[in-house]
Design an enzyme around this catalytic site. Sequence first.
Site, PDB file in Angstrom:
ATOM      1  N   THR A   1       5.775   1.304  -1.063  1.00 30.21           N
ATOM      2  CA  THR A   1       5.667  -0.158  -1.121  1.00 30.21           C
ATOM      3  C   THR A   1       4.250  -0.670  -1.366  1.00 30.21           C
ATOM      4  OG1 THR A   1       5.551  -0.092   1.295  1.00 30.21           O
ATOM      5  CG2 THR A   1       7.677  -0.679   0.321  1.00 30.21           C
TER       6      THR A   1
ATOM      7  N   ASP B   1      10.548   6.120   9.188  1.00 30.32           N
ATOM      8  CA  ASP B   1       9.196   6.278   9.737  1.00 30.32           C
ATOM      9  C   ASP B   1       8.904   7.775   9.798  1.00 30.32           C
ATOM     10  OD1 ASP B   1       6.908   6.518  11.212  1.00 30.32           O
ATOM     11  OD2 ASP B   1       7.532   5.110  12.790  1.00 30.32           O
TER      12      ASP B   1
ATOM     13  N   ASN C   1       3.646  10.792  -0.554  1.00 32.61           N
ATOM     14  CA  ASN C   1       2.454   9.951  -0.672  1.00 32.61           C
ATOM     15  C   ASN C   1       2.109   9.208   0.619  1.00 32.61           C
ATOM     16  OD1 ASN C   1       0.622   7.849  -2.163  1.00 32.61           O
ATOM     17  ND2 ASN C   1       2.263   6.652  -1.212  1.00 32.61           N
TER      18      ASN C   1
ATOM     19  N   TYR D   1      -8.563  13.777   9.387  1.00 32.83           N
ATOM     20  CA  TYR D   1      -8.092  13.306   8.080  1.00 32.83           C
ATOM     21  C   TYR D   1      -8.370  14.351   7.000  1.00 32.83           C
ATOM     22  CZ  TYR D   1      -7.146  10.456   4.008  1.00 32.83           C
ATOM     23  OH  TYR D   1      -6.626   9.993   2.825  1.00 32.83           O
TER      24      TYR D   1
ATOM     25  N   THR E   1      -6.400   0.002  -2.593  1.00 29.59           N
ATOM     26  CA  THR E   1      -5.049  -0.100  -2.015  1.00 29.59           C
ATOM     27  C   THR E   1      -5.180  -0.854  -0.683  1.00 29.59           C
ATOM     28  OG1 THR E   1      -5.217   1.884  -0.657  1.00 29.59           O
ATOM     29  CG2 THR E   1      -4.524   2.235  -2.934  1.00 29.59           C
TER      30      THR E   1
HETATM   31  N1  LIG Z   1      -6.810   4.547  -0.843  1.00 28.74           N
HETATM   32  C1  LIG Z   1      -7.622   5.581  -0.920  1.00 28.74           C
HETATM   33  O1  LIG Z   1      -8.869   5.443  -1.053  1.00 28.74           O
HETATM   34  C2  LIG Z   1      -7.057   6.988  -0.878  1.00 28.74           C
HETATM   35  C3  LIG Z   1      -7.850   8.028  -1.371  1.00 28.74           C
HETATM   36  C4  LIG Z   1      -7.359   9.335  -1.371  1.00 28.74           C
HETATM   37  C5  LIG Z   1      -6.092   9.584  -0.875  1.00 28.74           C
HETATM   38  N2  LIG Z   1      -5.334   8.574  -0.384  1.00 28.74           N
HETATM   39  C6  LIG Z   1      -4.003   8.925   0.126  1.00 28.74           C
HETATM   40  O2  LIG Z   1      -3.048   8.263  -0.683  1.00 28.74           O
HETATM   41  C7  LIG Z   1      -1.833   8.067   0.039  1.00 28.74           C
HETATM   42  C8  LIG Z   1      -1.391   6.610  -0.117  1.00 28.74           C
HETATM   43  O3  LIG Z   1      -2.395   5.780   0.426  1.00 28.74           O
HETATM   44  P1  LIG Z   1      -2.681   4.306  -0.114  1.00 28.74           P
HETATM   45  O4  LIG Z   1      -4.141   4.202  -0.256  1.00 28.74           O
HETATM   46  O5  LIG Z   1      -1.799   3.966  -1.238  1.00 28.74           O
HETATM   47  O6  LIG Z   1      -2.270   3.506   1.220  1.00 28.74           O
HETATM   48  P2  LIG Z   1      -1.554   2.084   1.463  1.00 28.74           P
HETATM   49  O7  LIG Z   1      -1.859   1.135   0.352  1.00 28.74           O
HETATM   50  O8  LIG Z   1      -1.948   1.697   2.852  1.00 28.74           O
HETATM   51  O9  LIG Z   1       0.010   2.439   1.427  1.00 28.74           O
HETATM   52  C9  LIG Z   1       0.572   3.294   2.374  1.00 28.74           C
HETATM   53  C10 LIG Z   1       2.081   3.394   2.155  1.00 28.74           C
HETATM   54  O10 LIG Z   1       2.601   4.378   3.084  1.00 28.74           O
HETATM   55  C11 LIG Z   1       3.639   3.801   3.894  1.00 28.74           C
HETATM   56  N3  LIG Z   1       3.568   4.418   5.212  1.00 28.74           N
HETATM   57  C12 LIG Z   1       2.518   4.454   6.069  1.00 28.74           C
HETATM   58  N4  LIG Z   1       2.846   5.083   7.206  1.00 28.74           N
HETATM   59  C13 LIG Z   1       4.132   5.490   7.065  1.00 28.74           C
HETATM   60  C14 LIG Z   1       5.064   6.179   7.905  1.00 28.74           C
HETATM   61  N5  LIG Z   1       4.740   6.539   9.162  1.00 28.74           N
HETATM   62  N6  LIG Z   1       6.306   6.416   7.443  1.00 28.74           N
HETATM   63  C15 LIG Z   1       6.670   6.027   6.192  1.00 28.74           C
HETATM   64  N7  LIG Z   1       5.845   5.360   5.362  1.00 28.74           N
HETATM   65  C16 LIG Z   1       4.605   5.082   5.793  1.00 28.74           C
HETATM   66  C17 LIG Z   1       3.344   2.285   3.866  1.00 28.74           C
HETATM   67  O11 LIG Z   1       4.502   1.467   4.054  1.00 28.74           O
HETATM   68  P3  LIG Z   1       5.043   0.997   5.528  1.00 28.74           P
HETATM   69  O12 LIG Z   1       3.852   0.479   6.278  1.00 28.74           O
HETATM   70  O13 LIG Z   1       6.105  -0.028   5.250  1.00 28.74           O
HETATM   71  O14 LIG Z   1       5.628   2.222   6.138  1.00 28.74           O
HETATM   72  C18 LIG Z   1       2.845   2.115   2.427  1.00 28.74           C
HETATM   73  O15 LIG Z   1       3.940   2.022   1.537  1.00 28.74           O
HETATM   74  C19 LIG Z   1      -2.142   8.475   1.489  1.00 28.74           C
HETATM   75  O16 LIG Z   1      -1.622   9.754   1.725  1.00 28.74           O
HETATM   76  C20 LIG Z   1      -3.674   8.483   1.540  1.00 28.74           C
HETATM   77  O17 LIG Z   1      -4.148   9.388   2.510  1.00 28.74           O
HETATM   78  C21 LIG Z   1      -5.777   7.280  -0.381  1.00 28.74           C
END
Ligand SMILES: NC(=O)c1ccc[n+]([C@@H]2O[C@H](COP(=O)([O-])OP(=O)(O)OC[C@H]3O[C@@H](n4cnc5c(N)ncnc54)[C@H](OP(=O)(O)O)[C@@H]3O)[C@@H](O)[C@H]2O)c1
Length: 257
Positions: free
Chosen positions: A10, A59, A86, A148, A183
Amino acid sequence: MTTALITGSTAGIGAAFARRLAGDGHNLVLVARDTKRLREQATELHDRHGIEAEVLTADLSTDGGIEAVEKRLARRRDPVDLLVNNAGFGNKGRYLEVPVADELTMLKVHCEAVLRLTSAATETMRERGRGGVVNVASVAAFLPRGTYGASKAWVVQFTQGAAKDLAGSGVRLMALCPGFVRTEFHERAGMGTDNIPKWMWLDPDKVVAAALADLARGRTLSIPDPRYKALMGVAKLAPRPLLSGVTSRTGRKYGPQ
Ligand SMILES: NC(=O)c1ccc[n+]([C@@H]2O[C@H](COP(=O)([O-])OP(=O)(O)OC[C@H]3O[C@@H](n4cnc5c(N)ncnc54)[C@H](OP(=O)(O)O)[C@@H]3O)[C@@H](O)[C@H]2O)c1
């Protein structure tokens, strides 16, 4: 028509995967905790691209949530061809500043859920002789950065090991390691981002385009940007104490997640 299941669909990187895969004509199974947001996303993607989008509220920090997604992945009728693990989050603070319970929740979502969902998916993919899994890690996997970084290092090692074990089966696995991506991640974790230079930020749609191109090429590891490829090359050569000095300062409030 093929079907892709995306966890954390989402927002952020997961939403970019959903947009791109729907645009390419894949049906989707959308997984996150917020049902209302999932339903709105499913309707929008269906209306815009004419694909079927299933909503699965789960969850992934709970056994029940992981089991529900495992069951969907194990379904032989209407199978999943591409799994994108993801869902993830950050905890603000250094070691001992973050409650152990929160660190354990992170391990459940980043490691246990990824292990169980990858296993459920690849079991049926191997029977069909085709399929793909993208496990979203981070460049933090290559840096000494607390739970992390350690959880993302596990994702990389696990994914590349499984890819090797399943070589020749028709099932591809790839770990995706982005740097900073625009994000909801940092805001959700309460982390400030003012000190992160503009050039370090990546666009989620570009991250996804590079990742899918790497998956198609048969890569098992994707660092989706030349700047971060160069940075990780330097990090490999840097002395460990110097590296941990830098990442421990930048890691918890501002560092790459
Ligand atoms: N943004 C960065 O700089 C970055 C860099 C490298 C890697 N990453 C990795 O990329 C991935 C996605 O991150 P993002 O940056 O796109 O984060 P984001 O924008 O915060 O999105 C996180 C998504 O995960 C869902 N989520 C979180 N906890 C959950 C749970 N317990 N069960 C099911 N769904 C869950 C959230 O929806 P709900 O809250 O509705 O569950 C949301 O859809 C992560 O694994 C993160 O570690 C991010």
